[in-house]
Design a protein around this motif. Structure first.
Motif, PDB file in Angstrom:
ATOM      1  N   VAL A 147       1.156  -0.985   0.216  1.00  0.00           N
ATOM      2  CA  VAL A 147       0.288   0.123  -0.238  1.00  0.00           C
ATOM      3  C   VAL A 147       1.130   1.155  -0.039  1.00  0.00           C
ATOM      4  O   VAL A 147       2.044   1.256   0.993  1.00  0.00           O
ATOM      5  N   LEU A 148       0.864   2.440  -1.219  1.00  0.00           N
ATOM      6  CA  LEU A 148       1.523   3.454  -0.771  1.00  0.00           C
ATOM      7  C   LEU A 148      -0.449   4.665  -0.987  1.00  0.00           C
ATOM      8  O   LEU A 148      -0.329   4.427  -2.045  1.00  0.00           O
ATOM      9  N   GLY A 149       0.472   5.804  -0.095  1.00  0.00           N
ATOM     10  CA  GLY A 149      -0.742   6.434  -0.250  1.00  0.00           C
ATOM     11  C   GLY A 149       0.235   8.380   0.231  1.00  0.00           C
ATOM     12  O   GLY A 149       0.777   7.766   0.425  1.00  0.00           O
ATOM     13  N   ASN A 150      -0.484   8.721  -0.142  1.00  0.00           N
ATOM     14  CA  ASN A 150      -0.250  10.258   0.218  1.00  0.00           C
ATOM     15  C   ASN A 150      -1.592  11.060   0.668  1.00  0.00           C
ATOM     16  O   ASN A 150      -2.833  11.126  -0.528  1.00  0.00           O
ATOM     17  N   THR A 151      -1.514  12.089   1.243  1.00  0.00           N
ATOM     18  CA  THR A 151      -2.523  13.223   1.972  1.00  0.00           C
ATOM     19  C   THR A 151      -1.859  14.115   1.372  1.00  0.00           C
ATOM     20  O   THR A 151      -1.129  14.151   1.728  1.00  0.00           O
ATOM     21  N   MET A 198      -4.674  10.271  -1.917  1.00  0.00           N
ATOM     22  CA  MET A 198      -4.149   9.413  -3.484  1.00  0.00           C
ATOM     23  C   MET A 198      -3.839   7.857  -2.816  1.00  0.00           C
ATOM     24  O   MET A 198      -3.024   7.954  -2.469  1.00  0.00           O
ATOM     25  N   ALA A 199      -3.942   6.829  -3.393  1.00  0.00           N
ATOM     26  CA  ALA A 199      -2.942   5.299  -3.294  1.00  0.00           C
ATOM     27  C   ALA A 199      -3.363   4.449  -4.097  1.00  0.00           C
ATOM     28  O   ALA A 199      -3.985   4.265  -5.438  1.00  0.00           O
ATOM     29  N   TYR A 200      -2.175   3.387  -3.960  1.00  0.00           N
ATOM     30  CA  TYR A 200      -1.856   2.352  -5.211  1.00  0.00           C
ATOM     31  C   TYR A 200      -2.239   1.258  -3.694  1.00  0.00           C
ATOM     32  O   TYR A 200      -0.962   1.060  -2.905  1.00  0.00           O
ATOM     33  N   LEU A 234      -6.817   4.437  -6.251  1.00  0.00           N
ATOM     34  CA  LEU A 234      -7.906   4.965  -5.539  1.00  0.00           C
ATOM     35  C   LEU A 234      -7.892   6.077  -5.115  1.00  0.00           C
ATOM     36  O   LEU A 234      -6.337   6.638  -4.875  1.00  0.00           O
TER      37      LEU A 234
END
Lengths: 341, 341, 341, 341, 341, 341
Positions: D201-205, D233-235, D246
């Motif tokens: 899971v990789l994401g940023n806010t 945003m996430a992968y 996402l």
């Protein structure tokens, strides 16, 4: 702060659907105490419908018994002047339906008396309160338009001669398409220019369709009783070479049934009002700017609030007595120009 | 019938792409014998390109050696008058590019001399030969419009100040957007009304964008050398209350890059010219009529043929010397009105 | 300033239709002296077609006989590294087709050697020269976007597996949709962010459609010889929480046959690149800005000019050797991430 | 079969407009006996409005006096866990609003207790009951999609930070756009894949717009009290190389005000969910399939029915306790990934 | 395999633009040796233009000197029969323009002689080779249509009476809109049904517009010389209750200038041919299927190839002699039905 | 003038929503005294709902006790004949729902008895009262269509087999799509032609979809009980070669769910009815005429008024008994033609 006591003069449709509902929404500032109409029965019915205490068929009785702080005038155009003068004489603020009057002198007299009495007289040009117009004024203030030098304003109906009311009666209305429709967009155009007085006015009026008859889209009208213009065209030239092209019609062989718009051309940007579009340069390229989320507003409510602000001495965007006098003079000069022909 | 001998005066782009190709298509009526230009080398090259026998840099030599029956004048506006006068003096019919001249007096002199000599002088307003305009005239003749009483005519560019040629040079062109673009739609509007002379003219001209510079869509222009109007607005009022609103621009903050149209309003029907739409009543209902199969025509060829018909004394739709003089006078009155401000 | 001598290495389609025509248009700066291809006959034919003096099938002969100042490398991906290294060793500037190479180490070596030799090595990512990208960079410079924090970039084909060439050959191409298409939009995304190196990379690759076969829109491909990915999806996370979502496909069950776009999200404004749209606030309202008059440009010509500027030490927008090395490393990290699965 | 006794916990808007009306439509299966809210007066008013017998401001009193068979939890996110645990402890089935909880551990505890007690705990992801999603599942079952390997899911608002409620309060909501909006489309994406757990899971806010303020389309928000992410945003990468991209936002500089969609890519066909479009091959040609007669359904009613089916041990499409726990864990991993940056 | 020697009979437009170019593209199978036309000079010019060795104005000389293996007949309809009979008698395969002939008996005789001689006689209905028709046949073969039971076929022009040629000459053409246009869509409709013979035929023909004159969109026609039908309407009923509605017009007061389409209704699916749309059920829902990537094909080339395949005894989609005879009989029955009225 | 006493026979949906509301709007001409239905309770409820004094389940009681002047028959098709005959026998005018009856003989008997009794029998084809149809008749009267020679009429549903009522019951309805839907557009087509009797009738009927089942758009139908045609196609040929193509369906694999239209082709102009478009020549050019301001009318009210006018001997546009008999005979001939197959 005590509530202002308000009365309605003229118990027709515009009172029922516009002014009374707006005033009821501002019950924290206004108490609506009376309706005065030509026909007492109808006035009472209207008052009852809206829960208003008093009804009159006589303005003097109204002033005598209710002593309102403000009145709203919703009568035919030819009554605006006498009723406003009387109201001001009774120390009432006056919110008057458009157009201000049926002659320039009337509107000037009304403005003078209001000034003299220190009262607010204002006119109900509610298009000023649309989101589009507010945005126009913000764009102007932000310098996005540069210097405004030309405005095209039109309010055109294809076959919109009203089949009811006194709209085709010259004595009661003072005119036709220009007096009823054109004044709305003329007020906006003038407002965008800070309400200057034109150097020159040239105009023409027409009645060929109105007098011929045919298919009506707002009921059937009687071409034999058609006394006003079905279309008016005019050009206004102002100091510093600013100009306005104005077109208004009840009936014209054009595509749209109702076409009301302004185009405002400035040195930095130009605006088409409906739907609001701004034509300018952004980052060195020609840009078209749309505003997809402009809200529809209750422009009557907002204009009523603007009138109340004016009454209370606050800054306001309502059409002032002075502006109304300038506008009415321009209308008269257009008719005079047209009458020469 | 012997062929008419024709010569071209002015070896620029309009000669190369419009007039010479059109004349070559009517080789059964005209023999194109010479090109005369400021620069002899260029004139010769143009003549060679099109298989024309002679080239000159001197009109007197042209008249002396070729004795043409007609000349086509394709030079800058300020040369139209001297060259047309000279051509008429040499007993030539004259087909002159628009506008007729740079002053009303010039155009009047030209018309007078043509009349005096019994020669044809005509101007190349080729929009008259579009299918749309022909249909407008047929609709008018069939009574579908009734009495025409108002026309809106505009030829607007958003950023179409030409970056080449002498278009921004006041001395050579006599003016800007009105002189170059506005005259096209003004000619049509006047033609629809049988070319009346206005009672009153009111107009304004502008140059704020032209003098400021910015993004150009027809090349880059030099704002420092911008001497003409970038926009002109005018209102014309004619006898019987007929009126025209005219708008022309090289630069204006409006949506379309090029917007050229006329709306013609009559008592029975109204027309929007491009695309041709007729708004009227059919079978008692309001009707919008479209003409989906109008052909595109070669309007230059048709206008050249119309000029030849006029030379031969046949009925013709070409713009006459007299019409040109009326138009030029109106243009001058618009500039005079604007200059007062 | 003397002309730079240029040679083409790789006589295929991209040389014929892109690089040679562009170089011939800049004949004031470059003399195109030779073409070198695998097949001498074809190289000679191409040279003849374009009026180029020499043809070779051997780069050493080329360097020996022509001593070019710069070479343009138009060969399959696996040859970019050896040919660029050789060219730099012969003191030539190098303009290399994309992608830079087939491994990160190759691209890094190439960049290092260029630096060491003081020569220009650049890659032909010509989307940088579109009007849309130039406008994006101007908007960014004018502060219209604020801080950019997220970019979505995709280059998707529905059934665009090329039916010709070596596009599905892993050894020659190094990869599929990501290597051939994805790098174009990845370069733009990185460029908008000033070419940072990501903290984290996560990706997946697919080949289900490519290996199954079916209808092709770019010819018929052989599913049995399909060795590369038909789609690649990746997520890049950079310092300061900036992120990129990247999607590339030769084949995907999506609507459009070709869908190539970027969305760039900043704190003040967001941009969709094709057609260029700017989403922001103007005068306190949410505004959508379109640019209807963006010109189409010859992006190959402009990129060739940018390369020449770089060779001459001028500021340039061409993709540098250093940028190419960063990009190639990211591509490799995506493949490594995908290979774990 | 006797009616199930139901109680509502949380007397806000979602109870009033969604859950209570749905429960009243299934009066053949459920008797709605009580409403429990923080404010007893409001709870009683809501109960009266809907004809519900009892009102409480205390859940223990509710369990004591009414002994419900099931409860519906409509409170802020941070109360989902304590209230669900208490309800299960009182042997009630639980239908809980989304998201399941504000931490993965909470959701896991809730699922474990439900299992232990043999009760149904389910979450109200009602998009599962739209016609579009039902059709997606039928297409999947019919093999029209082949193997699904990538999903793009987004729920984006341009300026949709709610100006009311606790949506920007971190402690009460646990997060922002991801927690409130993203979970809807994440649930669908996971459901299409049979709810797997991701390998990576990789994401940023982000919160730049939320903290800056500006024009709001869902009321005005207070940028000073903005504590959550305005965009996430996430992968997600799953076993067998399946992947999800996402995107969720309360505020983003993008075109649409509300853009909620999924694209599901399979080896045989791909689907865009709204409006439902299937991209595949038919008769050997690439085909786009539309379904113009999909009905709009009452998705809340259908989800309530699905919950009741689950309570009765029937097959059901409602989001289970186990699925909720998986989803909540993914949400937490996205936030953890983002927090590293 | 040796090349087939081919000759063209009839040197008009259809030979020049359709058949000769197609034959030249299949030079690996056919050697085009001669053109035979009424006017030897024109035939020779056409032969020279296309590099064909021989030209004749006499078919007997052609057969004598060139001994072709096949001929292509491109003459007016009334010559199809004599020329085809002669060609078959000279042992030539025959590729004949549509319609087959001007009477049913002629077409029957032609088919019989071809059978007797063991030669291929075929007709050039090239719409069979469009991508749309090929897809229709694939859909039919895949069972996507179920049983076809009704077809609507039309080929309508609004004002498309050709202003040239012999199209309005009854003796040469045998008929008007049905003979020239209707046969194209009738052939397709019959082909979709495996070319059955109708039980009943009912039809009407009209000539009101053709005989009145007016605006023409394919040149100006002479209403005085208008001898054929400008419109034909017919209904065909076949065994098993299958039916066809057929409409054809040169002139009809309808919207489109050219409207050519078929709707094919089957128990499982229906198809509208242009643009190809399939209406059916997918996954239990009503579905509209579009095929956005159908290629445009060179249908003349494909039909010429189909004819050559037939000559070589291979499976072929060309219209056979037998089909042509059935079609011609139906056309005759429609005219007979109309003539009763 | 005394009020006419009216009674409703058949207390179903069409009485409740169409006839009773219309009759109540003409209370100045009609007194609605009774409702008679199969089920007395339902009849009484309907009467109460609309404030009608009497309710019956027996027509003889109705005639005995109420002595109505007119009855409106709203029962299934097979009851139209017995109930109309009975009503006429009781000296009542009759307004009967469409279709007239289930056989030609029934409709003929009904017309004969009405004539014999001097009473009005009329059928409720209310499409005659739409603005579009009225405009068609005005255009026809003004000569804008010239001679009408062909009409295409269709009323098609894609999956509109009603899931309620007796629509698929052969004995009660007499037929399917033709009887229920086709008659509406057939009535209009015949009316435009002044209700001629055809020389020849050819038709086919189908039931493949109806008997197979599938997705329904008007509820779910039972394919096992489907006894009528789901589609009917027919061709009618009249004296003077006038023709009609008629298509009707409950279910057909076509695009639109509901497609109801007529195209009327005349020598001067052609009309497409919905939206009303006139295709003709204006000023020598092909013209498409639209009527953007046609009003929607209450066609049931207007048809009820037309019936009352007929009862009073005034000119009327209602469908007469004689027209109904002609129409019913055509319907029967279509079914007979279809049954042969």
């Amino acid at each position: 702060m005590p509530l202002l006591k308000a009365a309605i003069i003229g118990g027709g449709n515009i009172a029922d659907t516009n002014h009374i509902p707006a005033l009821k929404q501002v019950a924290d500032r206004v108490e609506l105490v009376a309706v005065c109409g030509r026909d007492l029965g109808k006035a009472r019915a209207l008052a009852n419908k809206h829960g208003i205490a008093h009804a009159f068929d006589n303005t003097l009785a109204l002033y005598d018994q209710c002593a309102p702080d403000l009145v709203v005038i919703c009568t035919p155009n030819n009554l605006h002047h006498p009723q406003a003068m009387e109201a001001l004489a009774h120390n009432c603020h006056v919110f008057c339906e458009k157009p201000p009057a049926i002659s320039a002198q009337q509107a000037r007299d009304m403005a003078n008396l209001a000034t003299q009495k220190g009262l607010t007289l204002a006119y109900n040009f509610q298009l000023r309160q649309t989101s589009e117009w507010e945005l126009l004024m913000r764009c102007r203030a932000d310098g996005l338009l540069g210097d405004i030098y030309h405005i095209k304003a039109h309010f055109l109906r294809r076959r919109g001669i009203p089949g009811w009311g006194s709209f085709t009666n010259k004595a009661m209305q003072g005119g036709g398409a220009l007096m009823d429709l054109g004044v709305h967009v003329l007020d906006l155009a003038l407002y965008a220019l800070d309400y200057p007085t034109p150097d020159q006015v040239l105009g023409n009026t027409y009645d060929l369709i109105g007098k011929s008859g045919g298919k009506g889209l707002m009921g059937d009208w009687n071409p034999k009783a058609f006394e006003v213009e079905d279309a008016a065209m005019a050009y206004l030239s102002f100091p510093d070479s600013v100009s306005i092209m104005l077109s208004a019609s009840f009936a014209l062989n054009t595509q749209a049934d109702k076409d009301r718009n302004l185009e405002i051309f400035g040195s930095k940007g130009g605006v088409k009002l409906f739907p609001f579009s701004l034509y300018t340069e952004v980052a060195g390229e020609l840009a078209d700017i749309q505003f997809p989320y402009l809200e529809e507003t209750d422009s009557q409510l907002k204009n009523t609030l603007a009138f109340l602000d004016a009454c209370e001495g606050k800054p306001s965007t309502v059409c002032t007595a002075e502006q109304g006098a300038i506008l009415q003079e321009i209308v008269e000069r257009i008719y005079q120009s047209a009458d020469k022909r």
